[in-house]
Scaffold this motif. Structure first.
Motif, short mmCIF file in Angstrom:
data_model
loop_
_atom_site.label_atom_id
_atom_site.label_comp_id
_atom_site.label_asym_id
_atom_site.label_seq_id
_atom_site.Cartn_x
_atom_site.Cartn_y
_atom_site.Cartn_z
N SER A 40 0.82 -1.21 0.00
CA SER A 40 0.00 0.00 0.00
C SER A 40 0.86 1.26 0.00
O SER A 40 0.37 2.35 -0.29
N TYR A 41 2.14 1.13 0.32
CA TYR A 41 3.03 2.28 0.32
C TYR A 41 3.65 2.55 -1.04
O TYR A 41 4.38 3.54 -1.20
N ARG A 42 3.39 1.71 -2.01
CA ARG A 42 4.02 1.86 -3.32
C ARG A 42 3.76 3.22 -3.98
O ARG A 42 4.69 3.81 -4.55
N PRO A 43 2.53 3.76 -3.96
CA PRO A 43 2.34 5.08 -4.58
C PRO A 43 3.25 6.14 -3.99
O PRO A 43 3.85 6.93 -4.73
N LEU A 44 3.36 6.18 -2.68
CA LEU A 44 4.24 7.16 -2.03
C LEU A 44 5.69 6.91 -2.40
O LEU A 44 6.43 7.84 -2.78
N ALA A 78 13.99 -1.50 -2.93
CA ALA A 78 13.68 -1.23 -1.53
C ALA A 78 12.87 -2.38 -0.92
O ALA A 78 13.14 -2.83 0.20
N PHE A 79 11.89 -2.87 -1.66
CA PHE A 79 11.09 -4.00 -1.18
C PHE A 79 11.94 -5.25 -1.03
O PHE A 79 11.82 -5.99 -0.03
N LEU A 80 12.79 -5.50 -2.01
CA LEU A 80 13.64 -6.69 -1.93
C LEU A 80 14.61 -6.59 -0.76
O LEU A 80 14.89 -7.59 -0.08
N GLY A 81 15.13 -5.39 -0.52
CA GLY A 81 16.03 -5.21 0.61
C GLY A 81 15.34 -5.47 1.93
O GLY A 81 15.92 -6.09 2.85
N MET A 82 14.07 -5.04 2.06
CA MET A 82 13.33 -5.28 3.28
C MET A 82 13.05 -6.77 3.46
O MET A 82 13.14 -7.31 4.58
N THR A 83 12.75 -7.44 2.38
CA THR A 83 12.49 -8.88 2.44
C THR A 83 13.73 -9.64 2.92
O THR A 83 13.65 -10.52 3.78
N LYS A 84 14.89 -9.28 2.36
CA LYS A 84 16.13 -9.93 2.77
C LYS A 84 16.41 -9.69 4.25
O LYS A 84 16.85 -10.60 4.97
N PRO A 118 7.41 -0.48 8.68
CA PRO A 118 7.79 -0.73 7.28
C PRO A 118 7.75 0.51 6.40
O PRO A 118 8.57 0.66 5.50
N LYS A 119 6.80 1.42 6.65
CA LYS A 119 6.73 2.63 5.83
C LYS A 119 7.99 3.46 5.98
O LYS A 119 8.59 3.92 4.99
N ALA A 120 8.43 3.66 7.23
CA ALA A 120 9.65 4.42 7.48
C ALA A 120 10.86 3.70 6.90
O ALA A 120 11.77 4.33 6.32
N TYR A 121 10.90 2.39 7.05
CA TYR A 121 12.03 1.59 6.54
C TYR A 121 12.12 1.74 5.02
O TYR A 121 13.20 1.99 4.46
N LEU A 122 10.99 1.60 4.34
CA LEU A 122 10.98 1.66 2.88
C LEU A 122 11.27 3.07 2.37
O LEU A 122 11.96 3.24 1.36
N ASP A 128 12.21 13.00 10.39
CA ASP A 128 12.02 11.94 9.39
C ASP A 128 13.02 12.08 8.25
O ASP A 128 13.56 11.08 7.74
N ILE A 129 13.26 13.32 7.82
CA ILE A 129 14.21 13.54 6.73
C ILE A 129 15.62 13.14 7.17
O ILE A 129 16.38 12.54 6.40
N ALA A 130 15.96 13.46 8.42
CA ALA A 130 17.27 13.08 8.95
C ALA A 130 17.44 11.57 8.95
O ALA A 130 18.50 11.04 8.58
N ARG A 131 16.41 10.85 9.35
CA ARG A 131 16.47 9.39 9.36
C ARG A 131 16.62 8.85 7.95
O ARG A 131 17.40 7.93 7.69
N SER A 132 15.86 9.41 7.01
CA SER A 132 15.88 8.90 5.64
C SER A 132 17.19 9.16 4.93
O SER A 132 17.63 8.36 4.10
N THR A 133 17.84 10.28 5.25
CA THR A 133 19.07 10.65 4.54
C THR A 133 20.34 10.29 5.30
O THR A 133 21.42 10.30 4.71
N GLY A 134 20.22 10.02 6.59
CA GLY A 134 21.40 9.73 7.39
C GLY A 134 22.14 10.97 7.85
O GLY A 134 23.27 10.88 8.33
N LYS A 135 21.51 12.12 7.70
CA LYS A 135 22.10 13.38 8.15
C LYS A 135 21.46 13.80 9.47
O LYS A 135 20.43 13.27 9.88
N THR A 136 22.05 14.80 10.14
CA THR A 136 21.45 15.34 11.35
C THR A 136 20.31 16.28 10.97
O THR A 136 20.24 16.77 9.82
N GLU A 137 19.43 16.55 11.94
CA GLU A 137 18.33 17.48 11.68
C GLU A 137 18.86 18.85 11.31
O GLU A 137 18.36 19.50 10.37
N ALA A 138 19.86 19.32 12.04
CA ALA A 138 20.43 20.64 11.76
C ALA A 138 21.02 20.69 10.35
O ALA A 138 20.85 21.68 9.62
N ASN A 139 21.69 19.62 9.95
CA ASN A 139 22.28 19.57 8.62
C ASN A 139 21.18 19.58 7.56
O ASN A 139 21.31 20.23 6.52
#
Length: 315
Positions: free
Chosen positions: A17-21, A43-49, A60-64, A147-158
């Motif tokens: 259900s997250y595919r459109p996003l 991304a889906f295959l990586g989560m499955t592995k 799962p939404k945040a992970y994907l 959320d952006i910091a988590r997705s990109t691996g950067k700090t919030e300030a960055n």
């Protein structure tokens, strides 16, 4: 060929259900339908592995979203090298929907299609991969900085600094969406515009073109297209009339469409194969920009592609 059917994906139907996003984020980052689909699939295959290896994924939404974002950032590094050698103007692959039936395009399953306009995606090409990721997540999808910091691996300030830097390079009106109550006006303007082009009415076209209109054509060195960006309304009108005159000799037909949320058309040859897609960027009741795609590689997701406009290959 990879099976992209959601309910067959090993990650499960719930996560599908997250595919459109996910597709929309990937498309916003790459401007490519095929690349976006590949990133989502990866991304889906990586989560499955990860799950098969014993990792418990509570969100799962945040992970994907994180997976698609980071895959997109990596992808843009190599894509930038390819685009430096691209022949002519580069335009994104179009997301097309029709009011009178299925379009055969992932646009039907994308979120916020009207926010991912051709004009915006062209501007995003000037950003670095990280700037583009942060800008798309924040400005287009409204994600907060944690959320952006988590997705990109950067700090919030960055992330805040990166967004501010990107925001200075992208005009504020580039992300503006046409209000729903004005979309009918836009569709009517497009109808009159393409009728005038098809009928060779130069005066009518000039009356609908903004004084600073820009005409972009993308043939990718494989199909006929204007050789450079045109900034003059009179030249733009003349090119349109000449182009539609040639299309009539080919027995071409046009079908109104929404292209990345904006009014446009899909042109087909006499055999019903896709010739090109044209999108109109509207501003203050006029046509401010025209984006015309004839590169066959960018039209295959819409159906069989015509060979009528292809350039000859020399050996």
């Amino acid at each position: 060929m990879t099976d992209r059917t959601p309910d067959r994906n090993p990650a499960g139907a719930a996560a599908a259900s997250y595919r459109p996003l996910l597709f929309s984020i990937a498309y916003g980052m790459t401007g490519s339908v095929g690349d976006a689909e590949d990133l989502v699939q990866d991304a889906f295959l990586g989560m499955t592995k990860a799950q098969r290896a014993g990792t418990v994924i509570d969100a799962p939404k945040a992970y994907l979203t994180t997976a698609v974002t980071r895959l997109g950032i990596n992808h843009l590094g190599s894509a930038r090298v390819r685009r430096e050698t691209y022949v002519g103007d580069w335009l994104p692959e179009p997301l097309v929907t029709h009011d009178d039936g299925p379009a055969g395009s992932p646009a039907e399953h994308a979120e916020l299609t009207d926010a991912l306009s051709m004009a915006l995606l062209v501007l995003l090409e000037a950003l670095s991969p990280m700037e583009r990721a942060v800008f798309v997540l924040r400005e287009v999808f409204g994600h907060d900085y944690p959320d952006i910091a988590r997705s990109t691996g950067k700090t919030e300030a960055n992330c805040r600094q990166i967004f501010a830097r990107a925001r200075r390079r992208i005009p504020a009106d580039a992300t503006a969406r046409l209000p729903r109550e004005r979309r009918a006006e836009g569709a009517e303007l497009a109808r009159r515009f393409f009728t005038a082009a098809d009928g060779g009415d130069l005066d009518a076209l000039l009356g609908m073109l903004a004084p600073d209109v820009v005409f972009h054509g993308d043939g990718g060195g494989k199909a006929q297209a204007i050789s450079r960006t045109v900034h003059d309304p009179h030249q733009t009108a003349a090119l349109l009339v000449a182009g539609f005159r040639r299309l009539r000799t080919l027995g071409a037909t046009l079908r109104p469409a929404q292209v990345n949320g904006a009014p446009g058309i899909v042109l087909y040859d006499a055999e019903g194969r896709v010739l090109s897609v044209v999108e109109l960027h509207l501003q203050d009741g006029t046509v401010g920009a025209i984006h015309s795609l004839t590169n066959p590689d960018k039209l295959t997701h819409l159906g069989p592609v015509s060979d009528q406009g292809l350039l000859p290959r020399f050996r």
